[in-house]
Design an enzyme around this catalytic site. Structure first.
Site, PDB file in Angstrom:
ATOM      1  CG  ASP A   1      -1.948  -1.061   1.228  1.00  0.00           C
ATOM      2  OD1 ASP A   1      -2.236  -1.594   0.149  1.00  0.00           O
ATOM      3  OD2 ASP A   1      -2.475  -1.372   2.312  1.00  0.00           O
ATOM      4  CE  LYS A   2       0.597   8.466  -1.894  1.00  0.00           C
ATOM      5  NZ  LYS A   2      -0.318   9.503  -2.440  1.00  0.00           N
TER       6      LYS A   2
END
Length: 293
Positions: A135-136
């Site tokens: 995930d970012k």
């Protein structure tokens, strides 16, 4: 037999052997430590690809080159750090806030785009291939392939190749059990929110193992091992047990003490698809995490 071909240092591989052993024989005037430093500084190229893997098996007919400069190893890459590289793979430590790959809204300044530019600086025909994602807002260890063949080998045999995949998570509150397993079936909505269910017909099975490492008045630090690798799996499972990951308002968190998502890809161990060596990489516990305890 090893034959020096020309200047700069180019060597023919005339028998199959490990890279470090080959280099020691090729450069008898240099000490073992000096040769290891040359490897560390990514000055060794096999078939025009940089490598620092001392136990890489060389094949008959390959060309080994020793370069004097360290330009690629010393180049600073914004938002990530290369912790291992050979002609097949790149393993990185990604900062929180960086996308793994491009989205419809953001094409540049992703781990993928930065690595692509990095390898093309070495050879314009070089490419990078996605193996898995973070995930970012999750920091930590990731790996990318340098060829489509390697990408396919790792993705198609993921469960066999991955020996260990551990995360650190800072969660809200204290858990009753110091160690446990969470299992459910996950499905994603059109709004890109992942939902958890005990109904096997409503998603893909996800299994998460956790162990409490530290606790404070308001938070706990967990070591999490994934048996499966579903999208947002850890975040959803922490919400399931009502102890959301800090900073994760999407999945129920009400606090954000470190001003980021409290999730870090800590350890990645795998079998190298070509050399069959057991590779293991880990990073330091993020200072923001340990500062809470």
């Amino acid at each position: 037999m090893i034959k020096k071909k020309s200047n700069p240092l180019l060597f023919d591989v005339t028998e199959e052997k490990e890279l470090l052993i080959f280099l020691l024989a090729a450069m008898p005037s240099k000490s073992r430590q000096v040769v290891k430093n040359i490897l560390r500084d990514k000055q060794v190229f096999v078939e025009n690809e940089p490598t620092s893997q001392y136990n890489q098996i060389l094949k008959i007919g390959q060309i080994v080159e020793i370069r004097k400069d360290k330009q690629f190893q010393n180049k600073k890459l914004k938002g990530l750090k290369i912790i291992f590289e050979d002609q097949h793979l790149v393993v990185i430590d990604k900062e929180a806030g960086m996308l793994s790959i491009a989205t419809a809204k953001q094409k540049d300044n992703t781990a993928y785009s930065i690595l692509s530019e990095y390898v093309k600086d070495q050879n314009a025909s070089n490419r990078i291939f996605v193996i898995h994602r973070l995930d970012k807002e999750t920091s930590g260890i990731m790996m990318y392939a340098k060829t489509q063949k390697i990408q396919k080998m790792l993705q198609e045999n993921w469960n066999d190749n991955i020996l260990e995949r551990s995360y650190l998570a800072v969660i809200e509150g204290k858990l009753k059990k110091a160690k446990s397993t969470i299992s459910s079936f996950l499905t994603e909505s059109k709004a890109f929110i992942v939902y958890s269910s005990q109904n096997a017909t409503k998603g893909k099975k996800a299994v998460t193992h956790y162990e409490v490492l530290k606790t404070s008045k308001n938070y706990s630090l967990l070591k999490i091992d994934l048996e499966t690798g579903r999208k947002n799996q850890i975040r959803v499972h922490m919400q399931d047990i009502r102890h959301s990951v800090v900073g994760d308002s999407k999945y129920g968190a009400t606090s954000n003490p470190i001003r980021r998502l409290g999730l870090h890809a800590w350890v990645l161990a795998f079998t190298h698809p070509i050399t069959k060596s057991k590779m293991r990489f880990n990073t330091e516990v993020p200072v923001l995490f340990s500062g809470l305890f």
